[in-house]
Design a protein around this motif. Structure first.
Motif, PDB file in Angstrom:
ATOM      1  N   ASP A   1      -5.364  10.280   7.281  1.00 20.76           N
ATOM      2  CA  ASP A   1      -6.824  10.174   7.145  1.00 20.76           C
ATOM      3  C   ASP A   1      -7.266   9.873   5.713  1.00 20.76           C
ATOM      4  OD1 ASP A   1      -6.700  10.842   9.761  1.00 20.76           O
ATOM      5  OD2 ASP A   1      -8.136  12.488   9.681  1.00 20.76           O
ATOM      6  N   ASN A   2      -6.296   9.633   4.824  1.00 16.28           N
ATOM      7  CA  ASN A   2      -6.570   9.331   3.423  1.00 16.28           C
ATOM      8  C   ASN A   2      -7.551  10.314   2.786  1.00 16.28           C
ATOM      9  OD1 ASN A   2      -6.417   8.049   0.962  1.00 16.28           O
ATOM     10  ND2 ASN A   2      -7.861   6.413   1.523  1.00 16.28           N
ATOM     11  N   LYS A   3      -7.191  11.584   2.825  1.00 14.85           N
ATOM     12  CA  LYS A   3      -8.032  12.622   2.231  1.00 14.85           C
ATOM     13  C   LYS A   3      -7.736  12.760   0.740  1.00 14.85           C
ATOM     14  CE  LYS A   3      -9.949  14.092   6.070  1.00 14.85           C
ATOM     15  NZ  LYS A   3     -11.241  13.484   6.379  1.00 14.85           N
ATOM     16  N   ALA A   4      -8.764  13.043  -0.052  1.00 14.48           N
ATOM     17  CA  ALA A   4      -8.576  13.181  -1.497  1.00 14.48           C
ATOM     18  C   ALA A   4      -8.029  14.562  -1.845  1.00 14.48           C
ATOM     19  CB  ALA A   4      -9.898  12.946  -2.222  1.00 14.48           C
ATOM     20  N   VAL A   5      -8.789  15.591  -1.523  1.00 11.96           N
ATOM     21  CA  VAL A   5      -8.385  16.963  -1.851  1.00 11.96           C
ATOM     22  C   VAL A   5      -8.371  17.764  -0.562  1.00 11.96           C
ATOM     23  CG1 VAL A   5      -8.924  19.036  -3.191  1.00 11.96           C
ATOM     24  CG2 VAL A   5      -9.462  16.771  -4.116  1.00 11.96           C
ATOM     25  N   VAL A   6      -7.265  18.441  -0.290  1.00  2.77           N
ATOM     26  CA  VAL A   6      -7.129  19.198   0.950  1.00  2.77           C
ATOM     27  C   VAL A   6      -6.854  20.671   0.636  1.00  2.77           C
ATOM     28  CG1 VAL A   6      -5.893  19.369   3.147  1.00  2.77           C
ATOM     29  CG2 VAL A   6      -6.191  17.131   2.059  1.00  2.77           C
ATOM     30  N   PRO A   7      -7.895  21.530   0.699  1.00  3.21           N
ATOM     31  CA  PRO A   7      -7.646  22.964   0.562  1.00  3.21           C
ATOM     32  C   PRO A   7      -7.055  23.438   1.877  1.00  3.21           C
ATOM     33  CG  PRO A   7     -10.014  22.442   0.454  1.00  3.21           C
ATOM     34  CD  PRO A   7      -9.312  21.239   0.994  1.00  3.21           C
TER      35      PRO A   7
ATOM     36  N   VAL B   1       0.601  15.487   6.405  1.00  2.00           N
ATOM     37  CA  VAL B   1       0.572  14.325   7.309  1.00  2.00           C
ATOM     38  C   VAL B   1      -0.882  13.907   7.561  1.00  2.00           C
ATOM     39  CG1 VAL B   1       1.044  13.569   9.685  1.00  2.00           C
ATOM     40  CG2 VAL B   1       2.803  14.782   8.385  1.00  2.00           C
ATOM     41  N   PHE B   2      -1.733  14.877   7.782  1.00  2.00           N
ATOM     42  CA  PHE B   2      -3.162  14.641   7.989  1.00  2.00           C
ATOM     43  C   PHE B   2      -3.779  13.926   6.769  1.00  2.00           C
ATOM     44  CE2 PHE B   2      -7.347  16.766   7.070  1.00  2.00           C
ATOM     45  CZ  PHE B   2      -8.113  16.126   8.034  1.00  2.00           C
ATOM     46  N   ALA B   3      -3.428  14.379   5.571  1.00  2.00           N
ATOM     47  CA  ALA B   3      -3.953  13.775   4.341  1.00  2.00           C
ATOM     48  C   ALA B   3      -3.548  12.312   4.228  1.00  2.00           C
ATOM     49  CB  ALA B   3      -3.459  14.552   3.119  1.00  2.00           C
TER      50      ALA B   3
ATOM     51  N   GLY C   1       0.835  -1.203   0.000  1.00  2.00           N
ATOM     52  CA  GLY C   1       0.000   0.000   0.000  1.00  2.00           C
ATOM     53  C   GLY C   1       0.863   1.243   0.000  1.00  2.00           C
ATOM     54  N   GLY C   2       0.393   2.278   0.695  1.00  2.00           N
ATOM     55  CA  GLY C   2       1.159   3.513   0.774  1.00  2.00           C
ATOM     56  C   GLY C   2       0.337   4.714   0.360  1.00  2.00           C
ATOM     57  N   HIS C   3       1.044   5.814   0.122  1.00  2.00           N
ATOM     58  CA  HIS C   3       0.320   7.054  -0.179  1.00  2.00           C
ATOM     59  C   HIS C   3       1.159   7.977  -1.064  1.00  2.00           C
ATOM     60  CE1 HIS C   3      -3.406   9.114   1.220  1.00  2.00           C
ATOM     61  NE2 HIS C   3      -2.821  10.122   0.594  1.00  2.00           N
ATOM     62  N   ILE C   4       0.514   8.561  -2.053  1.00  2.00           N
ATOM     63  CA  ILE C   4       1.169   9.567  -2.899  1.00  2.00           C
ATOM     64  C   ILE C   4       0.478  10.904  -2.644  1.00  2.00           C
ATOM     65  CG2 ILE C   4       1.605  10.329  -5.274  1.00  2.00           C
ATOM     66  CD1 ILE C   4       1.697   7.347  -6.079  1.00  2.00           C
ATOM     67  N   VAL C   5       1.277  11.923  -2.341  1.00  2.00           N
ATOM     68  CA  VAL C   5       0.734  13.266  -2.102  1.00  2.00           C
ATOM     69  C   VAL C   5       1.257  14.192  -3.187  1.00  2.00           C
ATOM     70  CG1 VAL C   5       0.594  15.199  -0.494  1.00  2.00           C
ATOM     71  CG2 VAL C   5       0.745  12.869   0.397  1.00  2.00           C
TER      72      VAL C   5
ATOM     73  N   GLY D   1      -3.235   5.301  -1.403  1.00  2.00           N
ATOM     74  CA  GLY D   1      -4.033   6.518  -1.395  1.00  2.00           C
ATOM     75  C   GLY D   1      -3.345   7.615  -2.194  1.00  2.00           C
ATOM     76  N   VAL D   2      -4.128   8.511  -2.752  1.00  2.00           N
ATOM     77  CA  VAL D   2      -3.553   9.652  -3.475  1.00  2.00           C
ATOM     78  C   VAL D   2      -4.283  10.917  -3.024  1.00  2.00           C
ATOM     79  CG1 VAL D   2      -3.031  10.675  -5.724  1.00  2.00           C
ATOM     80  CG2 VAL D   2      -3.061   8.176  -5.478  1.00  2.00           C
ATOM     81  N   SER D   3      -3.506  11.939  -2.676  1.00  2.00           N
ATOM     82  CA  SER D   3      -4.079  13.203  -2.220  1.00  2.00           C
ATOM     83  C   SER D   3      -3.540  14.373  -3.032  1.00  2.00           C
ATOM     84  CB  SER D   3      -3.718  13.469  -0.749  1.00  2.00           C
ATOM     85  OG  SER D   3      -4.114  12.407   0.078  1.00  2.00           O
ATOM     86  N   ALA D   4      -4.381  15.363  -3.234  1.00  2.00           N
ATOM     87  CA  ALA D   4      -3.940  16.638  -3.815  1.00  2.00           C
ATOM     88  C   ALA D   4      -4.081  17.702  -2.741  1.00  2.00           C
ATOM     89  CB  ALA D   4      -4.793  16.998  -5.025  1.00  2.00           C
ATOM     90  N   ILE D   5      -2.975  18.389  -2.453  1.00  2.00           N
ATOM     91  CA  ILE D   5      -2.976  19.449  -1.440  1.00  2.00           C
ATOM     92  C   ILE D   5      -3.065  20.786  -2.173  1.00  2.00           C
ATOM     93  CG2 ILE D   5      -1.744  20.395   0.562  1.00  2.00           C
ATOM     94  CD1 ILE D   5      -2.363  17.423   0.872  1.00  2.00           C
ATOM     95  N   CYS D   6      -3.954  21.659  -1.714  1.00  2.00           N
ATOM     96  CA  CYS D   6      -4.189  22.931  -2.415  1.00  2.00           C
ATOM     97  C   CYS D   6      -3.995  24.127  -1.487  1.00  2.00           C
ATOM     98  CB  CYS D   6      -5.601  22.924  -3.000  1.00  2.00           C
ATOM     99  SG  CYS D   6      -5.879  21.557  -4.149  1.00  2.00           S
ATOM    100  N   PRO D   7      -2.734  24.512  -1.263  1.00  2.00           N
ATOM    101  CA  PRO D   7      -2.475  25.657  -0.376  1.00  2.00           C
ATOM    102  C   PRO D   7      -2.831  26.976  -1.046  1.00  2.00           C
ATOM    103  CG  PRO D   7      -0.503  24.282  -0.702  1.00  2.00           C
ATOM    104  CD  PRO D   7      -1.488  23.906  -1.749  1.00  2.00           C
ATOM    105  N   GLY D   8      -3.191  27.969  -0.220  1.00  2.00           N
ATOM    106  CA  GLY D   8      -3.327  29.347  -0.702  1.00  2.00           C
ATOM    107  C   GLY D   8      -1.955  29.989  -0.658  1.00  2.00           C
ATOM    108  N   ILE D   9      -1.863  31.158  -0.056  1.00  3.30           N
ATOM    109  CA  ILE D   9      -0.566  31.838   0.008  1.00  3.30           C
ATOM    110  C   ILE D   9       0.261  31.315   1.188  1.00  3.30           C
ATOM    111  CG2 ILE D   9       0.530  34.057   0.534  1.00  3.30           C
ATOM    112  CD1 ILE D   9      -1.639  35.380  -1.138  1.00  3.30           C
ATOM    113  N   VAL D  10       1.457  30.815   0.895  1.00  3.94           N
ATOM    114  CA  VAL D  10       2.345  30.284   1.923  1.00  3.94           C
ATOM    115  C   VAL D  10       3.669  31.043   1.835  1.00  3.94           C
ATOM    116  CG1 VAL D  10       3.365  28.188   2.890  1.00  3.94           C
ATOM    117  CG2 VAL D  10       1.274  28.024   1.507  1.00  3.94           C
TER     118      VAL D  10
END
Ligand code: NAD
Length: 255
Positions: free
Chosen positions: A236-242, A231-233, A133-137, A178-187
């Protein structure tokens, strides 16, 4: 030592700075071993040194498909198959669509989109074969779903990363990946210092970079908070994280 990620191997691209550096540091703090990759090997080494002996630096340009395959071979040979891959490396490109050259489009697509494609192509088959298994972010951006007249090319690459992630999530579910897309605003990172601007001379580009840099800094959202969401994504196996509530304002700094 223990930790939630003890015994797990994490690969982070673009880990010499900003979000990637914070992410590698956080996973290591939670007990993981981390591969710290960056096109700038000196910055990858600096990140690895600040983390300690469980961090392994590597120099690679994510847009180079063959180099990414060699990178994955090296990771597997030296450290094993990773459980977690964070495709984070990315570059900025600002300016009006009508001012943006084909060459500028190609570079931002090569790094921001094909860089993620190359990371997924290099590691996903090896993760599937390992049957653990595993996870791709994948690091997209709030720009993926917020149109802006000043970030057309960048936003397009990030929207593509979002859909690639959603598609892969469906495909890799059967393998327990699992695969997640992280969507940050201004960092507040170094990205404003390297963002290219279409249709302006060098002097104006410098001025615009300083302006964006100050606006990003003022927003005061540190990369460590994005790392926590990554880490949260994974956990918790989140799909899209704004990531930020003000994600919609991501483009305002370019005015
Ligand atoms: P950053 O410039 O601080 O870090 C990016 C790192 O990626 C740098 O160390 C750079 O050397 C490396 N890199 C660039 N091109 C590369 C390549 N071809 N191959 C390998 N490494 C490469 O920027 P950051 O803000 O930490 O950006 C990380 C990711 O977050 C990017 O994908 C960016 O688009 C995304 N993002 C940033 C923000 C923000 O506001 N800073 C917002 C949303 C999304």
């Amino acid at each position: 030592p223990g930790g939630r990620f003890a015994g797990r191997l994490v690969v982070v691209t673009g880990a010499g700075s900003g979000i990637g550096r914070s992410t590698a540091t956080l996973f290591a703090g939670l007990g993981a071993e981390v591969v710290v990759a960056d096109i700038d090997i000196a910055s990858a080494r600096a990140t690895a040194e600040s983390i300690g002996p469980a961090a392994y630096p590597y120099g690679v340009d994510v847009s180079d498909e063959d180099a990414m395959d060699r990178f994955a071979d090296w990771v597997v040979d030296e450290h094993g198959v990773p459980e977690i891959v964070v495709n984070n490396a990315g570059i900025g490109l600002a300016g009006a669509f009508v001012d943006t050259s084909a060459k500028q489009w190609r570079r931002v697509v090569d790094v921001n989109l094909l860089g993620v494609v190359n990371g997924c192509r290099a590691f996903a088959p090896r993760m599937i074969a390992a049957r653990r298994g595993g996870h791709i972010v994948n690091i997209a951006s709030a720009a993926a779903f917020t149109p802006s007249d000043l970030l057309p090319a960048y936003s397009t690459t990030k929207a593509a990363v979002l859909m690639l992630s959603e598609s892969l999530r469906v495909e890799l579910a059967a393998a327990g990946i699992g695969v997640s897309a992280i969507c940050p605003g201004i960092v507040d990172t170094n990205i404003t210092n390297t963002t290219r601007y279409a249709g302006v001379d060098e002097l104006e580009e410098k001025r615009l970079r300083r302006q964006a840099s100050a606006a990003y800094h003022k927003r005061n959202f540190p990369p460590e908070r994005v790392a926590a969401q990554i880490v949260f994504a994974v956990e918790d196996n989140k799909a899209v994280v704004p990531v930020t509530p003000e994600a919609k304002l991501a483009h305002t700094a370019y005015r």
